[in-house]
Design an enzyme around this catalytic site. Structure first.
Site, PDB file in Angstrom:
ATOM      1  N   GLU A 152      -1.304 -10.752  36.433  1.00  0.00           N
ATOM      2  CA  GLU A 152      -1.107 -12.526  36.650  1.00  0.00           C
ATOM      3  C   GLU A 152       0.337 -12.536  36.192  1.00  0.00           C
ATOM      4  O   GLU A 152       1.330 -13.332  36.520  1.00  0.00           O
ATOM      5  CB  GLU A 152      -1.654 -13.475  35.637  1.00  0.00           C
ATOM      6  CG  GLU A 152      -1.327 -15.135  35.795  1.00  0.00           C
ATOM      7  CD  GLU A 152      -1.579 -15.845  37.297  1.00  0.00           C
ATOM      8  OE1 GLU A 152      -0.504 -16.749  38.104  1.00  0.00           O
ATOM      9  OE2 GLU A 152      -2.108 -15.260  38.515  1.00  0.00           O
TER      10      GLU A 152
ATOM     11  N   ASN B 171      13.072 -12.156  43.112  1.00  0.00           N
ATOM     12  CA  ASN B 171      13.486 -11.727  42.353  1.00  0.00           C
ATOM     13  C   ASN B 171      13.298  -9.879  42.497  1.00  0.00           C
ATOM     14  O   ASN B 171      12.273  -9.227  42.909  1.00  0.00           O
ATOM     15  CB  ASN B 171      11.900 -11.470  41.725  1.00  0.00           C
ATOM     16  CG  ASN B 171      11.883 -10.476  39.871  1.00  0.00           C
ATOM     17  OD1 ASN B 171      13.092  -9.420  39.668  1.00  0.00           O
ATOM     18  ND2 ASN B 171      11.768 -11.167  38.379  1.00  0.00           N
ATOM     19  N   LYS B 172      14.545  -9.493  42.768  1.00  0.00           N
ATOM     20  CA  LYS B 172      14.761  -8.068  43.740  1.00  0.00           C
ATOM     21  C   LYS B 172      15.319  -7.613  42.790  1.00  0.00           C
ATOM     22  O   LYS B 172      13.914  -5.777  42.465  1.00  0.00           O
ATOM     23  CB  LYS B 172      15.903  -7.975  44.314  1.00  0.00           C
ATOM     24  CG  LYS B 172      16.634  -9.316  45.346  1.00  0.00           C
ATOM     25  CD  LYS B 172      15.363  -9.631  47.046  1.00  0.00           C
ATOM     26  CE  LYS B 172      15.526 -10.153  47.579  1.00  0.00           C
ATOM     27  NZ  LYS B 172      14.699  -9.911  48.788  1.00  0.00           N
TER      28      LYS B 172
ATOM     29  N   TYR C 258       9.121  -2.719  41.120  1.00  0.00           N
ATOM     30  CA  TYR C 258       7.114  -2.230  42.123  1.00  0.00           C
ATOM     31  C   TYR C 258       7.574  -0.837  42.536  1.00  0.00           C
ATOM     32  O   TYR C 258       6.586  -0.548  42.870  1.00  0.00           O
ATOM     33  CB  TYR C 258       7.555  -3.337  41.807  1.00  0.00           C
ATOM     34  CG  TYR C 258       6.621  -4.301  41.301  1.00  0.00           C
ATOM     35  CD1 TYR C 258       6.394  -4.044  39.513  1.00  0.00           C
ATOM     36  CD2 TYR C 258       6.722  -5.989  41.032  1.00  0.00           C
ATOM     37  CE1 TYR C 258       5.978  -5.398  38.988  1.00  0.00           C
ATOM     38  CE2 TYR C 258       6.830  -6.709  40.141  1.00  0.00           C
ATOM     39  CZ  TYR C 258       6.473  -6.110  39.023  1.00  0.00           C
ATOM     40  OH  TYR C 258       5.834  -7.248  37.840  1.00  0.00           O
TER      41      TYR C 258
ATOM     42  N   ILE D  61       9.196  -0.273  28.641  1.00  0.00           N
ATOM     43  CA  ILE D  61       7.879  -0.330  28.542  1.00  0.00           C
ATOM     44  C   ILE D  61       7.298  -1.332  30.048  1.00  0.00           C
ATOM     45  O   ILE D  61       6.039  -1.280  29.190  1.00  0.00           O
ATOM     46  CB  ILE D  61       8.856  -1.948  27.588  1.00  0.00           C
ATOM     47  CG1 ILE D  61       9.264  -1.891  26.612  1.00  0.00           C
ATOM     48  CG2 ILE D  61       7.563  -2.937  27.741  1.00  0.00           C
ATOM     49  CD1 ILE D  61      10.057  -2.290  25.153  1.00  0.00           C
TER      50      ILE D  61
ATOM     51  N   TYR E  88      12.537 -18.926  33.472  1.00  0.00           N
ATOM     52  CA  TYR E  88      12.824 -17.846  34.271  1.00  0.00           C
ATOM     53  C   TYR E  88      12.052 -17.370  35.368  1.00  0.00           C
ATOM     54  O   TYR E  88      13.413 -17.290  36.406  1.00  0.00           O
ATOM     55  CB  TYR E  88      12.350 -16.177  33.630  1.00  0.00           C
ATOM     56  CG  TYR E  88      13.150 -15.150  34.300  1.00  0.00           C
ATOM     57  CD1 TYR E  88      14.003 -15.128  34.628  1.00  0.00           C
ATOM     58  CD2 TYR E  88      12.283 -13.797  35.398  1.00  0.00           C
ATOM     59  CE1 TYR E  88      14.574 -13.835  34.984  1.00  0.00           C
ATOM     60  CE2 TYR E  88      12.621 -13.747  36.608  1.00  0.00           C
ATOM     61  CZ  TYR E  88      14.091 -12.625  35.994  1.00  0.00           C
ATOM     62  OH  TYR E  88      14.705 -11.990  36.725  1.00  0.00           O
ATOM     63  N   GLU E  89      10.979 -17.469  35.772  1.00  0.00           N
ATOM     64  CA  GLU E  89      10.569 -18.025  37.271  1.00  0.00           C
ATOM     65  C   GLU E  89      10.742 -19.495  38.115  1.00  0.00           C
ATOM     66  O   GLU E  89      10.028 -19.478  39.111  1.00  0.00           O
ATOM     67  CB  GLU E  89       9.315 -17.956  37.292  1.00  0.00           C
ATOM     68  CG  GLU E  89       9.108 -16.235  37.219  1.00  0.00           C
ATOM     69  CD  GLU E  89       7.047 -15.286  37.081  1.00  0.00           C
ATOM     70  OE1 GLU E  89       6.786 -16.407  37.152  1.00  0.00           O
ATOM     71  OE2 GLU E  89       7.099 -14.628  37.712  1.00  0.00           O
TER      72      GLU E  89
END
Length: 164
Positions: free
Chosen positions: A86, A127-128, A134, A99, A27-28
Site C-alpha cells: 500500500e 512520480n518518475k 521500480y 533503504i 507528498y502524493e
C-alpha cells in the site's frame, strides 16, 4: 552511510507511522480532508484483534526513517496469495541510501516464505523517481488496468438509495 535496521513494526511505532503516512499523503498531493490517519487507527487496524496490514520499518539512530505497509490478497487464477504494498516511504534525507531496495528485498522474502505468486503496488504517474527505481528492481508496469475505487460515503449512498 549510516547503518540501519529493518524490522517489523510494533504497536509502539503507531505514532511515528501515523506521522510518516501523513508525510507521504502530503507528498502524493492527497486533499487535506482525505488525510485522516491517527496512531489509534494504526494500533487498531495493524495490531488489533483482526489486523488488516503488516508493516516493516527502517530504524536509523533510534528514529523510524522509512516504512513499507502491505497486506495480503488472493490471486484466483493463480491460486496463490499476493502481497499488495500500500505504501513505501523513505524520509527524503535517507533516500538514495538503499533503504527502499532493502525494504523490497525483505517484502520479497516474506512473499516467498508465505507462498505468494507476486508483489504488487501502484505508483502515481507523476512520480518518475519512484518509477525509475521500480524499473531498476525488475517491476513490470501494466497499462491494461485502471484502479477503481468506491468510497465508504458512496457505498452508504448506494445502499440508502436501494433501501438497504
Amino acid at each position: 552511510m549510516k547503518s540501519f535496521e529493518i524490522r517489523y513494526a510494533t504497536i509502539e511505532d503507531s505514532s511515528a507511522l501515523s506521522s510518516l503516512i501523513k508525510d507521504l499523503a502530503i507528498y502524493e498531493q492527497h486533499p487535506a480532508d482525505d488525510i485522516n490517519i491517527t496512531p489509534e487507527a494504526i494500533a487498531k487496524y495493524g495490531f488489533g484483534e483482526d489486523p488488516c496490514f503488516e508493516c516493516l520499518v527502517c530504524v536509523c539512530d533510534d528514529d523510524i526513517v522509512a516504512y513499507a505497509l502491505y497486506s495480503f490478497r488472493f490471486c484466483a487464477c493463480r491460486g496463490a496469495p499476493v502481497i499488495y504494498v500500500e505504501d513505501m516511504f523513505i524520509v527524503p534525507r535517507y533516500r538514495n541510501s538503499r533503504i527502499a531496495r532493502q525494504l523490497v528485498i525483505r517484502i520479497g522474502q516474506i512473499a516467498l516464505n508465505r507462498g505468494c505468486c507476486y508483489l504488487e503496488w501502484a505508483v502515481t504517474q507523476w512520480n518518475k523517481f519512484a518509477q525509475h527505481f521500480y524499473k531498476s528492481i525488475g517491476a513490470d508496469f501494466r497499462d491494461d488496468l485502471l484502479v477503481c475505487r468506491i468510497t465508504a460515503d458512496k457505498i452508504k449512498s448506494q445502499l440508502k438509495s436501494r433501501g438497504l
